[in-house]
Design a protein around this motif. Structure first.
Motif, short mmCIF file in Angstrom:
data_model
loop_
_atom_site.label_atom_id
_atom_site.label_comp_id
_atom_site.label_asym_id
_atom_site.label_seq_id
_atom_site.Cartn_x
_atom_site.Cartn_y
_atom_site.Cartn_z
N ILE A 169 -48.46 34.13 33.70
CA ILE A 169 -48.12 35.55 33.60
C ILE A 169 -46.70 35.79 34.07
O ILE A 169 -45.92 36.50 33.43
N ALA A 170 -46.34 35.19 35.19
CA ALA A 170 -44.99 35.34 35.72
C ALA A 170 -43.96 34.73 34.77
O ALA A 170 -42.90 35.32 34.52
N HIS A 171 -44.27 33.58 34.23
CA HIS A 171 -43.34 32.89 33.32
C HIS A 171 -43.11 33.72 32.06
O HIS A 171 -41.96 33.88 31.59
N ALA A 172 -44.18 34.25 31.49
CA ALA A 172 -44.06 35.08 30.29
C ALA A 172 -43.25 36.34 30.58
O ALA A 172 -42.47 36.80 29.74
N GLN A 173 -43.43 36.89 31.78
CA GLN A 173 -42.68 38.09 32.14
C GLN A 173 -41.20 37.80 32.24
O GLN A 173 -40.36 38.60 31.78
N ALA A 174 -40.84 36.67 32.82
CA ALA A 174 -39.43 36.30 32.92
C ALA A 174 -38.82 36.14 31.53
O ALA A 174 -37.71 36.64 31.26
N ARG A 175 -39.51 35.47 30.65
CA ARG A 175 -39.00 35.30 29.29
C ARG A 175 -38.89 36.65 28.56
O ARG A 175 -37.98 36.85 27.75
N ASP A 176 -39.81 37.55 28.85
CA ASP A 176 -39.77 38.86 28.23
C ASP A 176 -38.51 39.62 28.63
O ASP A 176 -37.88 40.29 27.81
N TYR A 177 -38.13 39.51 29.89
CA TYR A 177 -36.90 40.15 30.36
C TYR A 177 -35.67 39.51 29.71
O TYR A 177 -34.71 40.21 29.34
N LEU A 178 -35.68 38.20 29.56
CA LEU A 178 -34.55 37.52 28.94
C LEU A 178 -34.39 37.91 27.48
O LEU A 178 -33.29 37.88 26.93
N ALA A 179 -35.49 38.30 26.84
CA ALA A 179 -35.46 38.70 25.43
C ALA A 179 -35.18 40.18 25.24
O ALA A 179 -35.07 40.64 24.10
N GLY A 180 -35.03 40.92 26.34
CA GLY A 180 -34.90 42.37 26.24
C GLY A 180 -33.54 42.91 25.91
O GLY A 180 -33.37 44.10 25.68
N GLY A 181 -32.51 42.03 25.92
CA GLY A 181 -31.16 42.48 25.59
C GLY A 181 -30.33 42.92 26.77
O GLY A 181 -29.12 43.14 26.63
N THR A 182 -30.95 43.07 27.94
CA THR A 182 -30.19 43.48 29.12
C THR A 182 -29.34 42.33 29.65
O THR A 182 -28.22 42.55 30.13
N VAL A 183 -29.86 41.12 29.58
CA VAL A 183 -29.15 39.95 30.06
C VAL A 183 -28.22 39.46 28.95
O VAL A 183 -28.68 39.10 27.86
N SER A 184 -26.93 39.45 29.20
CA SER A 184 -25.96 39.03 28.18
C SER A 184 -25.97 37.51 28.03
O SER A 184 -26.51 36.79 28.86
N ASP A 185 -25.31 37.04 26.99
CA ASP A 185 -25.31 35.60 26.70
C ASP A 185 -24.73 34.80 27.86
O ASP A 185 -25.26 33.75 28.22
N PHE A 186 -23.63 35.28 28.43
CA PHE A 186 -22.99 34.49 29.49
C PHE A 186 -23.74 34.59 30.82
O PHE A 186 -23.46 33.84 31.75
N GLU A 187 -24.72 35.51 30.93
CA GLU A 187 -25.54 35.61 32.13
C GLU A 187 -26.85 34.84 32.01
O GLU A 187 -27.60 34.74 32.99
#
Length: 305
Positions: free
Chosen positions: A102-120
């Motif tokens: 559950i935690a792992h899927a949540q982290a990936r969900d945030y990474l896919a949300g567009g808030t985290v830029s490519d260089f971050e």
């Protein structure tokens, strides 16, 4: 923070710290079980992360790595990442007994949300429910991994976690990608400082005499040259490791960045025996002879005044 970035703590010291960390948290987890305590994530997650990172010479609290605003890729709704170190690691904590998938899927969900830029984009995902830890390395299929281990086994995974202390081999492909991202950032910064209307000739047609070059372009180019030198100094060991990075992280804000950089440029252009009453974060920088910091330019794009 005692240090905002890894201080290259030696392996033996990391191992001792991890042994102590593990013993302490094993006792705490056992006490939770005895009391049937719940909601451990909200009460203890930041302490857990802080003490784990401290084992590797990283002060997560002072680096402001906790509870970063982010958007979920699946729903578009806003939330916050439990732990986020741009370019390094994203972390999600759950209460005792919660499945780490559950935690792992949540982290990936945030990474896919567009808030985290490519260089971050981080290289690792780190999840914990206090009794177990899941660590995933992202990126190149040949080097990535996804492992889960118990808290009691933590010291045995020191090699997989040593990236937190700055010990990690970087592949040629990763170096090339980092260079591309850095070039894009510098180009964006140049445009932001010099303006979209800059129209200087390039290549054989580029001006060779500074007097032929637009003054704003000259100032911008010099500022970027100075910043590149400071970044190079951090990487090449010209001074204490990550000294400039820590200076920007700890001593600057959006409101005082220009003034702080100008102060730093002046210090770099002043021999040590001519300096007076400098704060520690500036006094650690050495004198840089030559002309790169000699002509102090207080440009309008960095100076809030």
């Amino acid at each position: 923070m005692a240090s905002s970035t890894p201080q290259l703590v030696d392996r033996a010291q990391i191992r001792r710290s991890l042994d102590n960390f593990t013993a302490f948290w094993l006792r705490r987890v056992e006490s939770w079980r005895e009391r049937n305590e719940t909601a451990t994530e909200k009460k203890y997650a930041q302490q857990f992360w802080s003490e784990l990172f401290n084992c590797f010479g990283v002060n997560a609290a002072r680096m402001d790595l906790f509870e970063q605003d982010a958007r979920r890729g699946s729903t578009g709704s806003s939330g916050y990442i439990d732990l986020f170190w741009p370019g390094v690691v994203i972390g999600e904590a759950k209460s005792l007994g919660v499945n780490l998938d559950i935690a792992h899927a949540q982290a990936r969900d945030y990474l896919a949300g567009g808030t985290v830029s490519d260089f971050e984009m981080p290289r690792y995902i780190l999840c914990s429910n206090f009794e177990s830890i899941r660590l995933s390395k992202l990126g190149d299929p040949e080097t990535r991994f996804d492992i889960t281990f118990s808290l009691s086994e933590l010291p045995d995974y020191i090699d997989q976690l040593r990236f937190l202390a700055g010990f990690e081999a970087v592949t040629k492909e990763e170096e090339e990608e980092a260079s591309i991202q850095a070039s894009k950032l510098m180009a964006d910064l140049f445009t932001a400082m010099a303006g979209d209307d800059v129209d200087e000739a390039v290549g054989d047609e580029a001006p060779t005499d500074p007097e032929e070059e637009d003054n704003r372009t000259q100032q911008t180019s010099m500022y970027l040259t100075r910043l590149l030198f400071l970044l190079f100094g951090d990487d090449a060991g010209l001074w204490e490791q990550d000294l400039f990075y820590r200076f920007v992280l700890e001593e600057t804000t959006a409101g005082n960045l220009g003034a702080q950089l100008n102060s730093l440029f002046e210090v770099l252009n002043t021999p040590e025996n001519r300096r007076q009453r400098l704060p520690e974060h500036l006094a650690k920088f050495p004198y840089v002879n030559g002309s790169i910091f000699a002509d102090q330019m207080r440009t309008e794009y960095f100076d809030p005044d």
